[in-house]
Design a protein around this motif. Structure first.
Motif, PDB file in Angstrom:
ATOM      1  N   LEU A   4      23.300 -28.742 -10.913  1.00 48.99           N
ATOM      2  CA  LEU A   4      22.850 -29.988 -11.520  1.00 48.99           C
ATOM      3  C   LEU A   4      21.340 -30.067 -11.627  1.00 48.99           C
ATOM      4  O   LEU A   4      20.815 -30.740 -12.503  1.00 48.99           O
ATOM      5  N   GLY A   5      20.620 -29.407 -10.736  1.00 49.61           N
ATOM      6  CA  GLY A   5      19.162 -29.498 -10.702  1.00 49.61           C
ATOM      7  C   GLY A   5      18.497 -28.525 -11.657  1.00 49.61           C
ATOM      8  O   GLY A   5      19.098 -27.542 -12.088  1.00 49.61           O
ATOM      9  N   PRO A   6      17.228 -28.771 -11.975  1.00 53.26           N
ATOM     10  CA  PRO A   6      16.477 -27.868 -12.844  1.00 53.26           C
ATOM     11  C   PRO A   6      16.197 -26.540 -12.145  1.00 53.26           C
ATOM     12  O   PRO A   6      15.943 -26.497 -10.941  1.00 53.26           O
ATOM     13  N   ILE A   7      16.236 -25.480 -12.890  1.00 52.07           N
ATOM     14  CA  ILE A   7      16.079 -24.127 -12.338  1.00 52.07           C
ATOM     15  C   ILE A   7      14.712 -23.933 -11.686  1.00 52.07           C
ATOM     16  O   ILE A   7      14.586 -23.182 -10.719  1.00 52.07           O
ATOM     17  N   ASP A   8      13.691 -24.640 -12.153  1.00 49.59           N
ATOM     18  CA  ASP A   8      12.347 -24.446 -11.575  1.00 49.59           C
ATOM     19  C   ASP A   8      12.223 -25.009 -10.162  1.00 49.59           C
ATOM     20  O   ASP A   8      11.253 -24.720  -9.462  1.00 49.59           O
ATOM     21  N   LEU A   9      13.205 -25.792  -9.710  1.00 47.67           N
ATOM     22  CA  LEU A   9      13.190 -26.283  -8.330  1.00 47.67           C
ATOM     23  C   LEU A   9      14.028 -25.411  -7.392  1.00 47.67           C
ATOM     24  O   LEU A   9      14.031 -25.637  -6.183  1.00 47.67           O
ATOM     25  N   ALA A  10      14.737 -24.431  -7.939  1.00 41.91           N
ATOM     26  CA  ALA A  10      15.566 -23.549  -7.105  1.00 41.91           C
ATOM     27  C   ALA A  10      14.704 -22.904  -6.027  1.00 41.91           C
ATOM     28  O   ALA A  10      13.573 -22.489  -6.271  1.00 41.91           O
ATOM     29  N   GLY A  11      15.233 -22.857  -4.820  1.00 39.82           N
ATOM     30  CA  GLY A  11      14.481 -22.321  -3.696  1.00 39.82           C
ATOM     31  C   GLY A  11      13.696 -23.380  -2.950  1.00 39.82           C
ATOM     32  O   GLY A  11      13.161 -23.114  -1.876  1.00 39.82           O
ATOM     33  N   ARG A  12      13.622 -24.602  -3.510  1.00 43.86           N
ATOM     34  CA  ARG A  12      12.994 -25.736  -2.821  1.00 43.86           C
ATOM     35  C   ARG A  12      14.009 -26.854  -2.637  1.00 43.86           C
ATOM     36  O   ARG A  12      14.308 -27.251  -1.535  1.00 43.86           O
ATOM     37  N   PHE A  13      14.502 -27.381  -3.753  1.00 40.65           N
ATOM     38  CA  PHE A  13      15.555 -28.407  -3.766  1.00 40.65           C
ATOM     39  C   PHE A  13      16.604 -27.957  -4.764  1.00 40.65           C
ATOM     40  O   PHE A  13      16.271 -27.614  -5.887  1.00 40.65           O
ATOM     41  N   GLU A  14      17.845 -27.981  -4.339  1.00 44.02           N
ATOM     42  CA  GLU A  14      18.935 -27.599  -5.237  1.00 44.02           C
ATOM     43  C   GLU A  14      20.046 -28.623  -5.091  1.00 44.02           C
ATOM     44  O   GLU A  14      20.323 -29.076  -3.984  1.00 44.02           O
ATOM     45  N   TRP A  15      20.664 -28.999  -6.183  1.00 45.17           N
ATOM     46  CA  TRP A  15      21.836 -29.862  -6.068  1.00 45.17           C
ATOM     47  C   TRP A  15      22.920 -29.397  -7.021  1.00 45.17           C
ATOM     48  O   TRP A  15      22.656 -28.883  -8.091  1.00 45.17           O
ATOM     49  N   TYR A  16      24.144 -29.572  -6.522  1.00 46.49           N
ATOM     50  CA  TYR A  16      25.324 -29.022  -7.178  1.00 46.49           C
ATOM     51  C   TYR A  16      26.461 -30.028  -7.161  1.00 46.49           C
ATOM     52  O   TYR A  16      26.557 -30.857  -6.253  1.00 46.49           O
ATOM     53  N   GLU A  17      27.342 -29.899  -8.142  1.00 45.20           N
ATOM     54  CA  GLU A  17      28.648 -30.545  -8.077  1.00 45.20           C
ATOM     55  C   GLU A  17      29.604 -29.460  -7.599  1.00 45.20           C
ATOM     56  O   GLU A  17      29.672 -28.379  -8.183  1.00 45.20           O
ATOM     57  N   LEU A  18      30.318 -29.740  -6.542  1.00 45.53           N
ATOM     58  CA  LEU A  18      31.174 -28.747  -5.900  1.00 45.53           C
ATOM     59  C   LEU A  18      32.623 -29.196  -5.982  1.00 45.53           C
ATOM     60  O   LEU A  18      32.938 -30.330  -5.614  1.00 45.53           O
ATOM     61  N   THR A  19      33.492 -28.331  -6.481  1.00 40.52           N
ATOM     62  CA  THR A  19      34.935 -28.582  -6.484  1.00 40.52           C
ATOM     63  C   THR A  19      35.598 -27.458  -5.708  1.00 40.52           C
ATOM     64  O   THR A  19      35.344 -26.280  -5.986  1.00 40.52           O
ATOM     65  N   ILE A  20      36.407 -27.825  -4.723  1.00 45.48           N
ATOM     66  CA  ILE A  20      37.132 -26.831  -3.929  1.00 45.48           C
ATOM     67  C   ILE A  20      38.622 -27.143  -4.050  1.00 45.48           C
ATOM     68  O   ILE A  20      39.045 -28.275  -3.804  1.00 45.48           O
ATOM     69  N   GLN A  21      39.374 -26.147  -4.436  1.00 40.73           N
ATOM     70  CA  GLN A  21      40.820 -26.316  -4.560  1.00 40.73           C
ATOM     71  C   GLN A  21      41.451 -26.466  -3.174  1.00 40.73           C
ATOM     72  O   GLN A  21      40.854 -26.099  -2.162  1.00 40.73           O
ATOM     73  N   ALA A  22      42.665 -27.003  -3.145  1.00 39.82           N
ATOM     74  CA  ALA A  22      43.392 -27.196  -1.885  1.00 39.82           C
ATOM     75  C   ALA A  22      43.435 -25.893  -1.102  1.00 39.82           C
ATOM     76  O   ALA A  22      43.764 -24.834  -1.652  1.00 39.82           O
ATOM     77  N   GLY A  23      43.032 -25.950   0.163  1.00 40.10           N
ATOM     78  CA  GLY A  23      43.031 -24.770   1.026  1.00 40.10           C
ATOM     79  C   GLY A  23      41.845 -23.845   0.840  1.00 40.10           C
ATOM     80  O   GLY A  23      41.702 -22.867   1.575  1.00 40.10           O
ATOM     81  N   GLY A  24      40.969 -24.131  -0.110  1.00 42.11           N
ATOM     82  CA  GLY A  24      39.827 -23.264  -0.392  1.00 42.11           C
ATOM     83  C   GLY A  24      38.677 -23.457   0.571  1.00 42.11           C
ATOM     84  O   GLY A  24      38.562 -24.487   1.245  1.00 42.11           O
ATOM     85  N   VAL A  25      37.808 -22.441   0.627  1.00 36.78           N
ATOM     86  CA  VAL A  25      36.637 -22.471   1.505  1.00 36.78           C
ATOM     87  C   VAL A  25      35.455 -21.836   0.779  1.00 36.78           C
ATOM     88  O   VAL A  25      35.599 -20.789   0.143  1.00 36.78           O
ATOM     89  N   LEU A  26      34.301 -22.460   0.884  1.00 41.00           N
ATOM     90  CA  LEU A  26      33.043 -21.885   0.421  1.00 41.00           C
ATOM     91  C   LEU A  26      32.254 -21.527   1.666  1.00 41.00           C
ATOM     92  O   LEU A  26      31.742 -22.413   2.356  1.00 41.00           O
TER      93      LEU A  26
END
Length: 91
Positions: A4-26
């Motif tokens: 979701l965040g701009p690529i130029d902030l990667a490595g400082r601030f990062e934000w994501y929308e995360l979807t995990i299926q039933a039983g899944g693990v990240l």
């Protein structure tokens, strides 16, 4: 995982929308010392394990934890779960 965040902030601030299926693990290896993650569950339930600590989160709850240790986000439920994940790297 959707970035979701701009690529130029990667490595400082990062934000994501995360979807995990039933039983899944990240599972993630440790990030650099001082890195923090903030996970806010939007639907379903999730578990967060960071080092030796584990928290269970339901819809609307947020966990804040050190991500400079091995950590994992899982979905123990029977349906997909979604969350917003913010990663804050040390400055």
């Amino acid at each position: 995982m959707r970035i979701l965040g701009p690529i130029d902030l990667a490595g400082r601030f990062e934000w994501y929308e995360l979807t995990i299926q039933a039983g899944g693990v990240l599972a993630s290896e440790p990030h650099e010392t001082g890195t923090q993650e903030h996970l806010s569950v939007l639907s379903g339930s999730m578990t967060v394990r960071a080092g030796n600590e584990e928290k269970k989160l339901r819809h609307g709850e947020t966990a804040r934890y050190g991500a400079d240790v091995a950590h994992a986000i899982g979905n123990p439920g029977k349906t997909a779960a979604t969350a917003l994940l913010v990663v804050v790297h040390p400055g």
